[in-house]
Design a protein around this motif. Structure first.
Motif, PDB file in Angstrom:
ATOM      1  N   VAL A 109      -8.470  -4.948  -1.320  1.00 20.29           N
ATOM      2  CA  VAL A 109      -8.821  -4.337  -0.236  1.00 20.29           C
ATOM      3  C   VAL A 109     -10.179  -5.032   0.469  1.00 20.29           C
ATOM      4  O   VAL A 109     -10.158  -5.299   1.644  1.00 20.29           O
ATOM      5  CB  VAL A 109      -8.936  -2.862  -0.163  1.00 20.29           C
ATOM      6  N   ILE A 124      -4.294  -4.152  -4.687  1.00 19.51           N
ATOM      7  CA  ILE A 124      -4.534  -4.977  -3.375  1.00 19.51           C
ATOM      8  C   ILE A 124      -6.179  -5.204  -3.458  1.00 19.51           C
ATOM      9  O   ILE A 124      -6.929  -4.405  -3.570  1.00 19.51           O
ATOM     10  CB  ILE A 124      -4.245  -3.959  -2.084  1.00 19.51           C
ATOM     11  N   ALA A 173      -7.993   1.449   3.343  1.00 23.88           N
ATOM     12  CA  ALA A 173      -6.696   1.028   3.746  1.00 23.88           C
ATOM     13  C   ALA A 173      -6.635   0.817   5.262  1.00 23.88           C
ATOM     14  O   ALA A 173      -5.973  -0.248   5.590  1.00 23.88           O
ATOM     15  CB  ALA A 173      -5.751   2.175   3.005  1.00 23.88           C
ATOM     16  N   CYS A 195      -7.424   0.487  -6.545  1.00 18.20           N
ATOM     17  CA  CYS A 195      -6.063   0.551  -5.988  1.00 18.20           C
ATOM     18  C   CYS A 195      -4.902   0.307  -6.751  1.00 18.20           C
ATOM     19  O   CYS A 195      -4.945  -0.623  -7.339  1.00 18.20           O
ATOM     20  CB  CYS A 195      -6.216  -0.594  -4.908  1.00 18.20           C
ATOM     21  N   PRO A 196      -3.981   1.220  -6.853  1.00 16.83           N
ATOM     22  CA  PRO A 196      -3.073   1.084  -7.805  1.00 16.83           C
ATOM     23  C   PRO A 196      -2.005  -0.048  -7.511  1.00 16.83           C
ATOM     24  O   PRO A 196      -1.282  -0.416  -8.313  1.00 16.83           O
ATOM     25  CB  PRO A 196      -2.299   2.441  -7.935  1.00 16.83           C
ATOM     26  N   SER A 197      -2.187  -0.478  -6.300  1.00 18.89           N
ATOM     27  CA  SER A 197      -1.341  -1.566  -5.836  1.00 18.89           C
ATOM     28  C   SER A 197      -1.859  -2.805  -6.060  1.00 18.89           C
ATOM     29  O   SER A 197      -1.268  -3.794  -5.493  1.00 18.89           O
ATOM     30  CB  SER A 197      -0.790  -1.176  -4.320  1.00 18.89           C
ATOM     31  N   CYS A 229       0.823  -1.210   0.042  1.00 20.60           N
ATOM     32  CA  CYS A 229       0.070   0.037   0.001  1.00 20.60           C
ATOM     33  C   CYS A 229       0.832   1.168   0.012  1.00 20.60           C
ATOM     34  O   CYS A 229       1.814   1.396   1.009  1.00 20.60           O
ATOM     35  CB  CYS A 229      -0.930  -0.155   1.109  1.00 20.60           C
ATOM     36  N   VAL A 230       0.710   2.074  -0.963  1.00 18.36           N
ATOM     37  CA  VAL A 230       1.652   3.372  -0.947  1.00 18.36           C
ATOM     38  C   VAL A 230       0.670   4.520  -0.195  1.00 18.36           C
ATOM     39  O   VAL A 230       1.360   5.789  -0.513  1.00 18.36           O
ATOM     40  CB  VAL A 230       1.974   3.677  -2.396  1.00 18.36           C
ATOM     41  N   ARG A 231      -0.277   4.342   0.213  1.00 17.90           N
ATOM     42  CA  ARG A 231      -0.949   5.275   0.906  1.00 17.90           C
ATOM     43  C   ARG A 231      -1.461   6.599   0.099  1.00 17.90           C
ATOM     44  O   ARG A 231      -1.316   7.635   0.405  1.00 17.90           O
ATOM     45  CB  ARG A 231      -0.237   5.887   2.246  1.00 17.90           C
ATOM     46  N   CYS A 232      -2.028   6.176  -0.941  1.00 22.49           N
ATOM     47  CA  CYS A 232      -2.209   7.385  -2.028  1.00 22.49           C
ATOM     48  C   CYS A 232      -3.788   7.726  -1.821  1.00 22.49           C
ATOM     49  O   CYS A 232      -4.020   8.915  -2.107  1.00 22.49           O
ATOM     50  CB  CYS A 232      -2.477   6.415  -3.562  1.00 22.49           C
ATOM     51  N   GLY A 233      -4.738   7.030  -0.889  1.00 22.91           N
ATOM     52  CA  GLY A 233      -5.865   7.469  -0.612  1.00 22.91           C
ATOM     53  C   GLY A 233      -6.888   7.455  -1.617  1.00 22.91           C
ATOM     54  O   GLY A 233      -8.114   7.880  -1.397  1.00 22.91           O
ATOM     55  N   SER A 234      -6.556   6.632  -2.678  1.00 21.04           N
ATOM     56  CA  SER A 234      -7.710   6.498  -3.675  1.00 21.04           C
ATOM     57  C   SER A 234      -8.551   5.594  -3.089  1.00 21.04           C
ATOM     58  O   SER A 234      -9.926   5.930  -3.554  1.00 21.04           O
ATOM     59  CB  SER A 234      -6.869   5.742  -4.930  1.00 21.04           C
ATOM     60  N   CYS A 235      -8.270   4.461  -2.431  1.00 22.60           N
ATOM     61  CA  CYS A 235      -9.760   3.855  -1.977  1.00 22.60           C
ATOM     62  C   CYS A 235     -10.616   4.738  -1.111  1.00 22.60           C
ATOM     63  O   CYS A 235     -11.862   4.543  -1.125  1.00 22.60           O
ATOM     64  CB  CYS A 235      -9.032   2.777  -1.132  1.00 22.60           C
TER      65      CYS A 235
HETATM   66  S1  SF4 Z   1      -5.818   2.508  -2.960  1.00 26.38           S
HETATM   67 FE1  SF4 Z   1      -4.537   0.934  -2.375  1.00 26.38          FE
HETATM   68  S2  SF4 Z   1      -2.463   1.670  -2.259  1.00 26.38           S
HETATM   69 FE2  SF4 Z   1      -3.933   3.512  -2.155  1.00 26.38          FE
HETATM   70  S3  SF4 Z   1      -4.257   3.730  -0.015  1.00 26.38           S
HETATM   71 FE3  SF4 Z   1      -5.824   2.480  -0.651  1.00 26.38          FE
HETATM   72  S4  SF4 Z   1      -5.178   0.374  -0.181  1.00 26.38           S
HETATM   73 FE4  SF4 Z   1      -3.368   1.951  -0.187  1.00 26.38          FE
END
Ligand code: SF4
Ligand code: SF4
Length: 352
Positions: A333, A331, A295, A327-329, A278-284
């Motif tokens: 979630v 994941i 996240a 999620c760009p990673s 998780c890159v903590r991008c905040g998209s989710c």
């Molecule tokens: S979208 Fe994915 S990478 Fe970005 S904060 Fe949420 S879990 Fe982390």
């Protein structure tokens, strides 16, 4: 067969229970239980705003079983002693809309309502707010509303008017991995492999496709086609296997991070599908329709921390899958949150 106009509330509820009817929109909640203790209900809503892409079974039912949809609604209104009935469907469902408006024209207390073609348009909370501008804490009955799925209403109508128990349902078989996608009326308990065979079979070898029970957002991936059609299964999705991706390390790491920050995660040329950190991008967080922090919920779920799960309102998650989609990673979630939700419910129950 029963004359529902003359039947009492208890007689109707008993018939619904005896017919084994549950919510056919995917929840599988026993329908009679929604009505048994319901009081002060003024509106029954039939939810035909199918949430997920690919799934069209309710759409087909609204066109082909219009009579039972409308009579199912009238029976449910009588059961709940509600004055008003609404049928909600998506703007794109033109043919179904016209058929329903025509069938409802003879009743003053029925109305057909359109909602935008977006995901998750069929979310119960949103359907109630969009149609009646009402909000509720936990369940729609708190604001005088009961919501049922379209196919559930058809099953209710058939049980009451024809004495037919719930032994079959319409299932969407879709995706590029199946030869003849379509909607099929199947007996509950049919093997998925049999249904796929009816749909022309797989377009690729079994090990080259991904089979999902349900839709692409909320469905559950299956190892193979060896599972049965349950009452709550709305569709089977067969997708071609993974595409070949160029591995990220062939590009400078800085470029990859920039892509992630600029949300170019769907550029499949550069990203593998394996989960990345998780890159903590905040998209989710930005996209969650329930206003949650996916996240953080995932972290709490993985840590089995019921206190944090509670503080982060895990029970409000509607399992729409949007967080995993954006999620760009890559994941999963919602997968972790789903398990966290079950864990939390068990913990809370045991604590009582
Ligand atoms: S979208 Fe994915 S990478 Fe970005 S904060 Fe949420 S879990 Fe982390
Ligand atoms: S699945 Fe994810 S996006 Fe959907 S409600 Fe739950 S946390 Fe929010």
């Amino acid at each position: 067969p029963m004359d529902f106009e003359k039947a009492t509330k208890d007689e109707l509820i008993d018939r619904i229970e005896e017919a084994g009817i549950v919510g056919l929109g995917g929840a599988g909640f026993p329908t009679h239980a929604k009505y048994r203790d319901a009081e002060n209900i003024d509106t029954v809503i039939l939810n035909g705003a199918e949430c997920e892409p690919y799934l069209t079974s309710d759409y087909r039912v609204m066109i082909e079983d219009t009579y039972h949809v409308v009579n199912g609604l009238r029976i449910l209104m009588k059961t709940a002693q509600a004055e008003k009935g609404l049928i909600v469907l998506k703007e794109g469902y033109k043919e179904a809309y016209e058929a329903l408006v025509k069938e409802c024209a003879q009743y003053d207390n029925l109305q057909v309502f359109l909602v935008p073609n977006q995901y998750p348009a069929g979310w119960e909370r949103q359907v109630v707010y969009r149609t009646l501008k009402r909000r509720y804490e936990n369940y729609p009955y708190e604001c005088g509303v009961i919501v049922n799925n379209i196919s559930t209403a058809v099953a209710v109508s058939q049980a009451v008017l024809e004495g037919k128990p719930l032994i079959e349902r319409v299932v969407t078989v879709s995706g590029e991995g199946v030869v003849r996608p379509g909607n099929y009326r199947v007996r509950i308990g049919t093997l998925a492999s049999e249904l796929i065979k009816q749909a022309g079979g797989l377009a690729h070898d079994l090990d080259e496709v991904r089979i999902i029970a349900g839709g692409p957002m909320m469905g559950v991936a299956q190892k193979n086609d060896d599972f049965v059609i349950t009452r709550a299964l709305t569709g089977i999705l067969v997708l071609p296997g993974e595409h070949k991706y160029e591995v990220p390390h062939k590009r400078p790491v800085g470029d990859v991070i920039l892509d992630i920050l600029h949300f170019t995660e769907h550029d499949h040329r550069y990203f593998v599908r394996d989960e990345q950190p998780c890159v903590r991008c905040g998209s989710c967080v930005f996209h969650c329709p329930a206003g949650l922090q996916p996240a953080l919920l995932r972290d709490a779920a993985l840590a089995k921390d019921e206190v944090r799960l509670g503080k982060l309102d895990v029970l409000e998650c509607i399992d729409c899958g949007t967080c995993a989609y954006v999620c760009p990673s890559h994941i999963l979630v919602n997968d972790a949150i789903r398990r966290g939700k079950t864990y939390y419910q068990v913990k809370v129950k045991n604590a009582k």
